[in-house]
Design an enzyme around this catalytic site. Structure first.
Site, mmCIF file in Angstrom:
data_model
loop_
_atom_site.group_PDB
_atom_site.id
_atom_site.type_symbol
_atom_site.label_atom_id
_atom_site.label_comp_id
_atom_site.label_asym_id
_atom_site.label_seq_id
_atom_site.Cartn_x
_atom_site.Cartn_y
_atom_site.Cartn_z
ATOM 1 N N ARG A 63 1.952 14.569 12.424
ATOM 2 C CA ARG A 63 2.869 14.244 11.334
ATOM 3 C C ARG A 63 2.982 15.489 10.467
ATOM 4 O O ARG A 63 2.394 15.577 9.402
ATOM 5 C CB ARG A 63 2.363 13.029 10.546
ATOM 6 N N LYS A 113 0.832 -1.204 0.000
ATOM 7 C CA LYS A 113 0.000 0.000 0.000
ATOM 8 C C LYS A 113 0.866 1.254 0.000
ATOM 9 O O LYS A 113 0.682 2.162 -0.826
ATOM 10 C CB LYS A 113 -0.912 0.009 1.230
ATOM 11 N N ASN A 114 1.809 1.327 0.922
ATOM 12 C CA ASN A 114 2.605 2.543 1.064
ATOM 13 C C ASN A 114 3.496 2.787 -0.149
ATOM 14 O O ASN A 114 3.782 3.936 -0.497
ATOM 15 C CB ASN A 114 3.443 2.489 2.344
ATOM 16 N N CYS A 172 -4.812 8.594 9.650
ATOM 17 C CA CYS A 172 -5.072 8.014 10.967
ATOM 18 C C CYS A 172 -4.689 8.986 12.087
ATOM 19 O O CYS A 172 -3.737 9.757 11.968
ATOM 20 C CB CYS A 172 -4.273 6.725 11.133
ATOM 21 N N ARG A 190 -8.507 0.199 4.582
ATOM 22 C CA ARG A 190 -7.500 1.087 4.009
ATOM 23 C C ARG A 190 -6.194 0.351 3.731
ATOM 24 O O ARG A 190 -5.408 0.787 2.885
ATOM 25 C CB ARG A 190 -7.223 2.260 4.943
ATOM 26 N N ASP A 208 4.645 0.352 12.045
ATOM 27 C CA ASP A 208 3.391 -0.174 11.520
ATOM 28 C C ASP A 208 3.127 -1.626 11.919
ATOM 29 O O ASP A 208 2.081 -2.185 11.583
ATOM 30 C CB ASP A 208 3.355 -0.057 9.992
#
Length: 423
Positions: A123, A22-23, A118, A401, A309
């Site tokens: 951030r 995903k990232n 999230c 997600r 993560d």
């Protein structure tokens, strides 16, 4: 609103295919903005975040076509007609800010809303902004939007050192630097596999990049980039999550497509906890040794350290360990929101600032729990797989997600899990 119901206490055995990252995909997709020729991504994950990035790119005038059940993304930015990334889309996902660097480099200007995502802590965008300013950009914050403009002759190469090895900032600056005039050197750059994957894709598009996977990236700017086809790297976070499934339930699961170098520090902690990880021709085979897992201490760090993560998922495992573990979160200051929900299932957890002390219990108990963010949600799924009785996890839109077809993948290995559609 959907929920997931799990009846725990069943060993898992079988195989689980691991999707594209995903990232990585969320950084690769904005790269299409750097060229007027097509960019095609294969092995793309089928996730709601990918849908959000698709909507954002389309709002800017890019064409995005999904093929092969969404695993192939064909994109083209030959006719961009908008340079404003609107709040209504950007607020849904942190990675939306990755359109800033590419638009600034190719169009010379961009207006991008401050991002959402999230609720795991602050951030800020300061590293992104400072890096792009070093390339000559002028950036102002007005009414919740970053208004960015390149100098008349375009962005110019520069040397810079990031205060923190931010993945997002490294990606944004890297993409912008590919079209900047001259040489750019990024010191203390992020080293994550997603950075390596992006650099490899950009090189296929004609970029001149050296040093990916190290803390120093060197980019020689070029006049333009061309089209390319690129496979998205395996998702190391999904891989680590599914490696924990047989660790917490017992049994043996082979994670297809998994590679040890993507999760080396994580696999070392699993070994210390009493989990065997074996490389096979098709991926990684994971099984728990006899008895309860051992308590281990975990500190999250930038790659190649233990991934933030995977912290929540690891906590779920350690809730049933023999002994007391301490988890230290050094990346995000608000990433223990899963702890109270695990406590509802009988876990013994004390949180003090950036540290969580977990004293293992022999058995977790099923309970109604609520997901608070993406990784927290799957930590509750893992805990429920090992718990006695029924667990109902609500607000699983967070889960969608980052994990595609989770119920089917776990169910194929024997988990008693089902999604209940909300009203």
């Amino acid at each position: 609103m959907d929920s997931i119901v799990i009846h725990g206490g069943t060993e898992l055995n079988g195989e689980i295919p691991i999707a594209g990252a995903k990232n990585a995909c969320l950084a690769l997709m904005p790269a299409t903005l750097l060229s007027d020729e097509p960019l095609t991504l294969t092995n793309a994950p089928r996730l709601s975040d990918i849908k959000t990035m698709t909507e954002l790119l389309q709002s800017l005038g890019a064409e995005v076509t999904k093929m092969q059940d969404g695993q192939v993304l064909a994109m083209s930015s030959h006719d961009l007609d908008n340079h404003v990334a609107d709040y209504d889309i950007v607020r849904k996902m942190r990675a939306s800010n990755l359109v800033l660097g590419p638009m600034l480099a190719r169009l010379g200007h961009a207006v991008v809303s401050l991002p959402g995502g999230c609720a795991i802590g602050a951030r800020p965008m300061d590293l992104h902004i400072h890096g792009l300013e070093a390339l000559g950009a002028e950036i102002d914050l007005r009414d919740g939007y970053l208004h960015a403009k390149a100098p008349a002759g375009g962005l110019k190469g520069a040397q810079m050192e990031l205060r923190f090895a931010s993945v997002g900032a490294t990606e944004n600056i890297l993409m912008a630097a590919t079209l900047a005039k001259g040489t750019t050197v990024i010191k203390n750059a992020a080293r994550e596999p997603e950075i390596v994957d992006l650099a490899q894709c950009l090189r296929k598009m004609g970029a001149q990049i050296e040093g990916e996977g190290t803390s120093t990236l060197t980019i020689q700017g070029v006049d333009s980039l061309h089209g390319a086809t690129h496979p998205v790297v395996t998702d190391r976070i999904e891989l680590g999550t599914y490696m924990l499934a047989p660790a917490i339930t017992g049994g043996t699961v082979e994670c297809l497509g998994g590679k040890l170098d993507l999760v080396a520090s994580f696999a070392e902690k699993l070994h210390d906890a009493g989990i065997d990880v074996e490389e096979t021709a098709r991926g990684l085979k994971v099984s728990r040794r006899n008895g309860r897992v051992n308590a281990v201490n975990v500190t999250t760090e930038p790659f190649p350290g233990f991934p933030t993560d995977l912290q929540a998922q690891m906590m779920a495992l350690l809730c049933t360990a023999d002994g007391t573990s301490v988890l230290e979160e050094t990346i995000f200051e608000n990433r223990f929101m899963h702890a109270p929900e695990l406590t509802r299932m009988g876990a013994n957890i004390e949180v003090h600032g950036g540290h969580a002390t977990v004293t293992g219990v022999k058995r977790l108990k099923g309970a109604p729990v609520m997901a608070t963010d993406l990784r927290a949600s799957v930590s509750l799924i893992l805990a429920a797989l090992a718990a006695e009785g029924e667990t109902v996890v609500s607000r699983v839109y967070h889960l969608d997600r980052g994990y595609e077809r989770l119920e089917q993948k776990l169910g194929a290995c024997g988990a008693r899990i089902e999604r209940v559609k909300g009203a």
